[in-house]
Write a protein that holds these residues in place. Sequence first.
Motif, PDB file in Angstrom:
ATOM      1  N   ASP B  37      88.389  -1.551  58.846  1.00 33.97           N
ATOM      2  CA  ASP B  37      87.216  -1.924  58.079  1.00 33.97           C
ATOM      3  C   ASP B  37      86.771  -0.663  57.346  1.00 33.97           C
ATOM      4  N   LEU B  38      86.891  -0.667  56.020  1.00 35.80           N
ATOM      5  CA  LEU B  38      86.567   0.544  55.258  1.00 35.80           C
ATOM      6  C   LEU B  38      85.206   0.477  54.585  1.00 35.80           C
ATOM      7  N   SER B  39      84.360  -0.455  55.025  1.00 37.01           N
ATOM      8  CA  SER B  39      83.029  -0.546  54.435  1.00 37.01           C
ATOM      9  C   SER B  39      82.213   0.662  54.883  1.00 37.01           C
ATOM     10  N   PRO B  40      81.167   1.014  54.087  1.00 36.90           N
ATOM     11  CA  PRO B  40      80.390   2.220  54.396  1.00 36.90           C
ATOM     12  C   PRO B  40      79.872   2.238  55.822  1.00 36.90           C
ATOM     13  N   GLY B  41      80.054   3.348  56.509  1.00 37.84           N
ATOM     14  CA  GLY B  41      79.534   3.503  57.870  1.00 37.84           C
ATOM     15  C   GLY B  41      80.283   2.731  58.930  1.00 37.84           C
ATOM     16  N   SER B  42      81.482   2.282  58.618  1.00 35.08           N
ATOM     17  CA  SER B  42      82.194   1.440  59.593  1.00 35.08           C
ATOM     18  C   SER B  42      82.596   2.226  60.839  1.00 35.08           C
ATOM     19  N   GLN B  43      82.684   1.506  61.939  1.00 38.53           N
ATOM     20  CA  GLN B  43      83.098   2.113  63.195  1.00 38.53           C
ATOM     21  C   GLN B  43      84.508   2.669  63.111  1.00 38.53           C
ATOM     22  N   ASP B  44      85.365   1.943  62.392  1.00 40.97           N
ATOM     23  CA  ASP B  44      86.759   2.385  62.241  1.00 40.97           C
ATOM     24  C   ASP B  44      86.813   3.776  61.610  1.00 40.97           C
ATOM     25  N   VAL B  45      86.039   3.943  60.529  1.00 40.54           N
ATOM     26  CA  VAL B  45      86.069   5.228  59.813  1.00 40.54           C
ATOM     27  C   VAL B  45      85.443   6.321  60.667  1.00 40.54           C
ATOM     28  N   LYS B  46      84.335   5.989  61.350  1.00 36.56           N
ATOM     29  CA  LYS B  46      83.678   6.965  62.226  1.00 36.56           C
ATOM     30  C   LYS B  46      84.642   7.425  63.310  1.00 36.56           C
ATOM     31  N   GLY B  47      85.285   6.434  63.949  1.00 31.92           N
ATOM     32  CA  GLY B  47      86.218   6.747  65.031  1.00 31.92           C
ATOM     33  C   GLY B  47      87.358   7.620  64.550  1.00 31.92           C
ATOM     34  N   HIS B  48      87.875   7.266  63.381  1.00 30.90           N
ATOM     35  CA  HIS B  48      89.012   8.034  62.874  1.00 30.90           C
ATOM     36  C   HIS B  48      88.581   9.430  62.454  1.00 30.90           C
ATOM     37  N   GLY B  49      87.369   9.540  61.911  1.00 28.31           N
ATOM     38  CA  GLY B  49      86.820  10.839  61.564  1.00 28.31           C
ATOM     39  C   GLY B  49      86.766  11.753  62.782  1.00 28.31           C
ATOM     40  N   GLN B  50      86.356  11.177  63.896  1.00 30.22           N
ATOM     41  CA  GLN B  50      86.267  11.977  65.129  1.00 30.22           C
ATOM     42  C   GLN B  50      87.654  12.475  65.553  1.00 30.22           C
ATOM     43  N   LYS B  51      88.625  11.579  65.434  1.00 28.95           N
ATOM     44  CA  LYS B  51      90.014  11.930  65.792  1.00 28.95           C
ATOM     45  C   LYS B  51      90.498  13.117  64.966  1.00 28.95           C
ATOM     46  N   VAL B  52      90.274  12.994  63.635  1.00 33.58           N
ATOM     47  CA  VAL B  52      90.717  14.050  62.712  1.00 33.58           C
ATOM     48  C   VAL B  52      89.992  15.356  63.028  1.00 33.58           C
ATOM     49  N   ALA B  53      88.676  15.254  63.268  1.00 30.88           N
ATOM     50  CA  ALA B  53      87.882  16.450  63.556  1.00 30.88           C
ATOM     51  C   ALA B  53      88.358  17.143  64.827  1.00 30.88           C
ATOM     52  N   ASP B  54      88.645  16.356  65.859  1.00 34.52           N
ATOM     53  CA  ASP B  54      89.102  16.945  67.119  1.00 34.52           C
ATOM     54  C   ASP B  54      90.425  17.680  66.925  1.00 34.52           C
ATOM     55  N   ALA B  55      91.333  17.081  66.165  1.00 35.65           N
ATOM     56  CA  ALA B  55      92.624  17.721  65.913  1.00 35.65           C
ATOM     57  C   ALA B  55      92.436  19.017  65.135  1.00 35.65           C
ATOM     58  N   LEU B  56      91.548  18.989  64.135  1.00 32.46           N
ATOM     59  CA  LEU B  56      91.313  20.193  63.333  1.00 32.46           C
ATOM     60  C   LEU B  56      90.650  21.290  64.177  1.00 32.46           C
TER      61      LEU B  56
END
Lengths: 232, 131
Positions: B37-56
């Motif tokens: 779900d790529l709508s603004p503020g979606s849980q999917d995007v939030k969750g994936h953002g966290q994943k990317v941030a943790d890896a970085l």
Amino acid sequence: AGKYQGQELKSSLGATDWPKGYLIASGWVFYTFGLIFPFFYRLLVVYPWTQRFFDSFGNLSSASAILGNPKVKAHGKKVLTSFGDAVKNLDNQKGYINAIWSKVSIDQTGAEALGRLLIVYPWTSRFFDHFGDLSSAKSVMGNAKVQGHGAKVLTSFGDAVKNMDNLKGTFAKLSELHCDKLHVDPENFKLLGNILVICLAEHFGKEFTPEVQAAWQKLVAGVATALAHKYH
Amino acid sequence: IRPGSDDIQHHGQKAGEALTRTFLSFPTTKTYFPHFDLSPGSQDVKGHGQKVADALSQAVANLDDLPGTLSKLSDLHAHKLRVDPVNFKLLSHCLIVTLACHLSKDLTPEAHASMDKFFASVATVLTSKYR
């Protein structure tokens, strides 16, 4: 209803900013919104191979069959509605660009952008051997020639903002110059465009929303393409 | 990079914002997320953002051994995800735009250069096993 939509569209777009062709086409298209959808049914008639995407539409065997086909009508309406969104979006895009540009200090931001280009992508200094000391971030940002040239470049960019509908025409001469005299790889235009976006983000913070950024990415990409257009 | 990173609160949030910016400015990147779900503020995007941030964050903590630290992610991107290399540049750009929005003058030219180089190094490692 279609006719009045056309009128509103014309005035909201601002006749002076848009080529007449755009206005006429969009006005006409909106005028016929409620009647038949000549553009879509004509597509299927004039270029029959386009029917390949519409096997599920039933009878498309003749012009009159196509004209009378309810699925053709419905899909034409769908496509037109989408087109309307695109036109509305263009308006938004212009708004986003102008809202930011009106507050930009050309000298300061131009110097900043060129300076950052030279610091972040040091190989770009190949074009500026005659600028003197570019050996450190400090010397780059303090270099008067960098500042002067940055301002020049961004002033030119202002032409893009004023002529968003005709970037290729606006930058034709500059494109020739960058190819024939300056020998600049167009890849560098993309680099500078992205650096400019970052400078704007830095300046405008929260105001530089994802939507505003998207509008600017389109513009810098357009400018880069226009500057590369006359290369040979 | 490290001082810059310490200043960044809510890494996950920033990465999520960067993803949103990427999807909006470079719509072709959405083709890798048909299941989201790529709508603004979606849980999917939030969750994936966290994943990317943790890896970085892990990468930042191990700048001297990026290939080792990111080895599993390299495998994942090479064999499973197979994201075209051009897209790492797009996300990297939007990560820097996000940082610029939030850090303003604190994203000095030097810091900007470092972050750009860092993201490029991460991208190189993530695509290193592609062929």
